[in-house]
Design a protein around this motif. Structure first.
Motif, short mmCIF file in Angstrom:
data_model
loop_
_atom_site.label_atom_id
_atom_site.label_comp_id
_atom_site.label_asym_id
_atom_site.label_seq_id
_atom_site.Cartn_x
_atom_site.Cartn_y
_atom_site.Cartn_z
N GLY A 4 0.81 -1.28 -0.22
CA GLY A 4 -0.02 0.16 -0.08
C GLY A 4 0.80 1.18 0.19
O GLY A 4 1.47 1.68 0.99
N GLY A 6 0.78 4.89 0.15
CA GLY A 6 -0.26 5.74 0.29
C GLY A 6 0.16 7.34 1.01
O GLY A 6 1.41 7.58 1.30
N THR A 43 -1.68 4.28 -4.19
CA THR A 43 -2.72 3.02 -4.51
C THR A 43 -3.57 3.05 -3.08
O THR A 43 -4.65 2.35 -3.35
N ALA A 44 -3.32 3.86 -2.27
CA ALA A 44 -4.12 4.00 -1.06
C ALA A 44 -4.19 5.28 -0.38
O ALA A 44 -3.03 5.98 -0.51
N ARG A 46 -5.31 7.15 3.20
CA ARG A 46 -5.78 7.21 4.66
C ARG A 46 -6.87 8.32 4.88
O ARG A 46 -6.04 9.47 4.94
N GLU A 68 -7.46 2.32 -2.59
CA GLU A 68 -7.83 1.79 -1.67
C GLU A 68 -7.83 2.61 -0.48
O GLU A 68 -7.26 3.53 -0.05
N TRP A 70 -8.56 3.82 3.52
CA TRP A 70 -8.49 3.61 4.86
C TRP A 70 -9.13 4.61 5.38
O TRP A 70 -8.84 5.93 5.84
N SER A 274 2.11 -1.31 4.39
CA SER A 274 1.44 -0.28 3.58
C SER A 274 2.01 0.98 4.61
O SER A 274 2.25 0.87 5.82
#
Length: 341
Positions: A4, A6, A43-44, A46, A68, A70, A274
């Motif tokens: 991940g 991010g 790719t992610a 939060r 993705e 979070w 991640s």
């Protein structure tokens, strides 16, 4: 390599009853999520905040951008009893998003021992932080892990029936978390003078637990020497009033880049799953070319602009947005882009 890749994104948290994001425009959040996915090559993401509507709005834009999500409620100044229904509400929202096809992880709070009421002495954040540097620190910290873990077990038991994806929590060392109720070990992993000697070994030990490890926050402020203070960089940049910048701070965007490169190499070496670089923006700390440059105390990889920022539109990389990239933005984009999606 990180699975991940991010960045942390704030929709507005409320320590001391203030807000870290005075204005939240959904249009800007949508554009930011496309930048995070397409230009930073994340790719992610939060997504944190104290308002579930803002988190959900941004999370849906993130999912549309292929990220993705979070989903990370970040309550401040609330008691355990006040936080539990907030986490339940967010679990239901995150589950709706997951059922709509998004990849979603639920993060049930952040550094409760510091940001919530009832753990450290003090009703608000600015009253609790000085306790950590005062003569009563040892007594104040006694019993905190037991309190945190009792509540987190209750939180996990509340959200599990409502959310079918993976669950984590964003911890600081004071929390002393028992990770049994969680699927992912979540660490706010700032490196500074106090932990530099053991930082790599400590992270390696966390990665040996047998569960995926996510670095929920890591970053430094934008002044020379900020990397020595890690997560306390913002605090060290201010006078005792917590508002006024200390004299003599020297703006140094390269400080963030050097810190980023050092820590990313550690994350990849020890097997972190991640990482979420802290942070996309410090929305309440604008960069000013006339007047106090509040961005010095910001962890953001973009600088927020206001009427005191002299950046002609014709010279800007993102003329449609209220921010411009810092050097760390480009460094993170290069690192994530080189790893591929």
């Amino acid at each position: 390599m990180l699975r991940g890749k991010g960045v942390h994104y704030d929709t507005g948290t409320f320590p001391n009853g203030d807000t870290s994001r005075p204005v939240f425009a959904p249009r800007d959040a949508e554009r930011d999520m496309r930048v995070v996915a397409e230009d930073l090559h994340c790719t992610a993401v939060r997504i944190t905040g104290g308002d579930p509507d803002r988190i959900e709005t941004t999370a849906r834009y993130a999912a549309q951008a292929g990220l993705e999500v979070w989903f990370s409620p970040f309550p401040c100044e609330l008691t355990d009893a006040e936080m539990l229904p907030l986490f339940a509400d967010c679990a239901e929202r995150a589950e709706r998003l997951r059922r709509d096809g998004a990849e979603v992880v639920l993060v049930t709070g952040c550094e409760l021992s510091i940001f919530a009421r009832g753990y450290l002495p003090g009703d608000i954040f600015n009253e609790r932080v000085p306790v950590l540097a005062g003569p009563g620190r040892e007594a104040a910290l006694r019993g905190i892990p037991d309190k945190v873990n009792t509540f987190l077990a209750e939180v996990a038991g509340t959200v599990r029936p409502l959310f079918g994806g993976r669950v984590s929590y964003a911890s600081c060392p004071l929390d002393g978390v028992d990770w049994t109720p969680f699927d992912i070990v979540g660490l706010d992993a700032f490196r500074g003078q106090r932990n530099a000697a053991t930082y790599r070994a400590d992270l390696r030990a966390e990665c040996a637990r047998g569960k995926p490890v996510a670095v929920m926050e890591a970053g430094c402020c934008t002044y020379r020497g900020a990397s020595e203070h890690g997560g306390a960089g913002w605090y060290m940049a201010k006078e005792s009033d917590g508002i006024t910048l200390r004299p003599g701070l020297v703006r140094d965007e390269g400080e963030q880049v050097r810190y980023l490169e050092d820590l990313m190499a550690v994350f990849e070496e020890v097997g972190v799953d991640s990482a979420f670089w802290f942070s996309f923006a410090g929305f309440s700390t604008p960069h000013r070319t006339t007047g106090p440059d509040e961005d010095l105390a910001s962890y953001g990889i973009v600088k927020i602009l206001d009427e005191h920022s002299d950046y002609p539109v014709s010279q800007r990389a993102y003329p449609d947005m209220p921010w411009e990239p810092k050097e760390a933005f480009h460094a993170l984009a290069r690192r994530y882009g080189a790893a591929g999606r």
